[in-house]
Scaffold this motif. Structure first.
Motif, mmCIF file in Angstrom:
data_model
loop_
_atom_site.group_PDB
_atom_site.id
_atom_site.type_symbol
_atom_site.label_atom_id
_atom_site.label_comp_id
_atom_site.label_asym_id
_atom_site.label_seq_id
_atom_site.Cartn_x
_atom_site.Cartn_y
_atom_site.Cartn_z
ATOM 1 N N SER A 33 0.897 -1.170 0.093
ATOM 2 C CA SER A 33 0.128 0.009 0.072
ATOM 3 C C SER A 33 0.924 1.274 0.028
ATOM 4 O O SER A 33 0.607 2.317 0.675
ATOM 5 N N GLN A 34 1.741 1.230 -0.804
ATOM 6 C CA GLN A 34 2.723 2.247 -0.790
ATOM 7 C C GLN A 34 2.286 3.905 -1.228
ATOM 8 O O GLN A 34 2.416 4.562 -0.890
ATOM 9 N N LEU A 36 -0.981 4.441 -1.159
ATOM 10 C CA LEU A 36 -2.310 4.764 -0.259
ATOM 11 C C LEU A 36 -1.617 5.332 1.133
ATOM 12 O O LEU A 36 -2.098 6.493 1.616
ATOM 13 N N GLY A 37 -0.278 4.947 1.557
ATOM 14 C CA GLY A 37 0.487 5.415 2.644
ATOM 15 C C GLY A 37 0.018 4.906 4.034
ATOM 16 O O GLY A 37 0.338 5.350 5.038
ATOM 17 N N GLN A 38 -0.909 3.978 3.742
ATOM 18 C CA GLN A 38 -1.472 2.999 4.995
ATOM 19 C C GLN A 38 -1.871 1.801 4.553
ATOM 20 O O GLN A 38 -2.349 1.755 3.414
ATOM 21 N N PRO A 39 -1.831 0.595 5.314
ATOM 22 C CA PRO A 39 -2.402 -0.682 5.198
ATOM 23 C C PRO A 39 -3.776 -0.534 4.568
ATOM 24 O O PRO A 39 -4.636 -0.461 5.476
ATOM 25 N N LYS A 40 -3.945 -0.976 3.402
ATOM 26 C CA LYS A 40 -5.409 -0.996 2.906
ATOM 27 C C LYS A 40 -5.916 -2.188 3.605
ATOM 28 O O LYS A 40 -7.400 -2.117 3.557
ATOM 29 N N LEU A 42 -6.135 -2.988 6.495
ATOM 30 C CA LEU A 42 -6.856 -2.492 7.879
ATOM 31 C C LEU A 42 -7.738 -1.418 7.758
ATOM 32 O O LEU A 42 -8.175 -1.003 8.657
ATOM 33 N N LEU A 43 -7.963 -0.947 6.481
ATOM 34 C CA LEU A 43 -9.131 0.087 6.345
ATOM 35 C C LEU A 43 -10.405 -0.571 7.188
ATOM 36 O O LEU A 43 -10.698 -1.962 7.004
ATOM 37 N N HIS A 74 4.261 -7.202 9.685
ATOM 38 C CA HIS A 74 3.129 -6.329 10.138
ATOM 39 C C HIS A 74 2.392 -6.925 11.220
ATOM 40 O O HIS A 74 1.316 -7.994 10.887
ATOM 41 N N ASP A 131 -9.247 -5.310 -1.757
ATOM 42 C CA ASP A 131 -9.602 -3.749 -1.870
ATOM 43 C C ASP A 131 -10.611 -3.206 -2.919
ATOM 44 O O ASP A 131 -10.995 -2.083 -3.062
ATOM 45 N N PRO A 226 -4.802 7.957 -1.703
ATOM 46 C CA PRO A 226 -5.541 8.755 -0.632
ATOM 47 C C PRO A 226 -6.797 9.348 -1.167
ATOM 48 O O PRO A 226 -8.036 9.472 -0.587
#
Length: 240
Positions: A33-34, A36-40, A42-43, A74, A131, A226
């Protein structure tokens, strides 16, 4: 291997068993998820991590096994998956220590896990990402009901669906995940799954009568940036 059903209602159970008891599921969830900037993984959707929601969706097809490939190092993703594996005996977790090399290695690990079961009753493998937030049970059922060697999803890109897109601009349809594929063929293709080179090029080499397509533009809405995440939250597809 005994079959376990995780849905409610006898009528639905009978329908699921009739069509789907001969398959396995691989959920490719080792992306980093680079963009996105956060682990998708865990959305949050409906109050639980997206990877949990996707796993519950996979269980509705009544597979013999669900193999979930996750990234190494992780802790939160690993903890979430351990809890799921304890809840659902059909779930097996595989850690990809080379997640940065691309999807193909994750898929190869998933295939290896199914092969290790040494079962002769699996005919097909349902392969999912993590996702596509509008993926639903009817679409998975339609994929598994197809008779072709590969039954893939067909949808447009995000850009094609955005209102500012020029309607005259040509944008190719996407033929991809989720898809159902003949298990023996998948095993034959495994040695060619290297790095970022998945099996899209292999699917293109099949004859037209070997490929089925299920249209579903809802699958266009995956979460890579994002901006896409903000859009999904605004429409209530994901929790804020």
């Amino acid at each position: 291997m005994s079959k376990r059903v995780f849905t409610e209602g006898t009528e639905h159970i009978e329908s699921t068993e009739q069509h789907s008891q001969n398959h396995a599921v691989i959920i490719l969830a080792s992306g980093l998820s680079q963009r996105l900037g956060q682990p998708k993984q865990l959305l949050v959707k409906n109050g639980e991590p997206l990877i949990t929601d996707m796993t519950r969706l996979a269980t509705t097809t009544n597979p013999q096994v669900i193999v979930i490939v996750i990234p190494d190092n992780h802790c939160l993703i690993a903890s979430t998956m351990t809890e799921l594996a304890n809840q659902y005996p059909t779930v097996q977790i595989v850690v990809n220590s080379q997640a940065d090399t691309g999807m193909a290695h994750s898929l190869s690990l998933g295939i290896e896990t199914i092969v290790a079961l040494e079962t002769t009753s699996i005919d097909r493998v349902l392969i999912m990402g993590v996702d596509q937030v509008l993926l639903d049970e009817p679409h998975l059922t339609a994929l598994l009901a197809g008779k072709q060697t590969v039954v893939a999803s067909r949808y447009h890109s995000w850009q094609r669906l955005e209102k500012h897109q020029n309607r005259d601009e040509k944008v190719s349809d996407i033929i991809g995940l989720p898809l159902a594929i003949n298990y023996k063929l998948l095993r034959q293709w495994q040695p060619e799954l290297i790095g970022d080179k998945g099996f899209r090029h292999l699917i293109r080499e099949l004859s037209a009568d070997q490929i089925g397509e299920i249209d579903n533009d809802q699958l266009s809405y995956d979460i890579d940036t994002p901006e896409q995440l903000a859009f999904a939250r605004k429409l209530g597809w994901l929790d804020s």
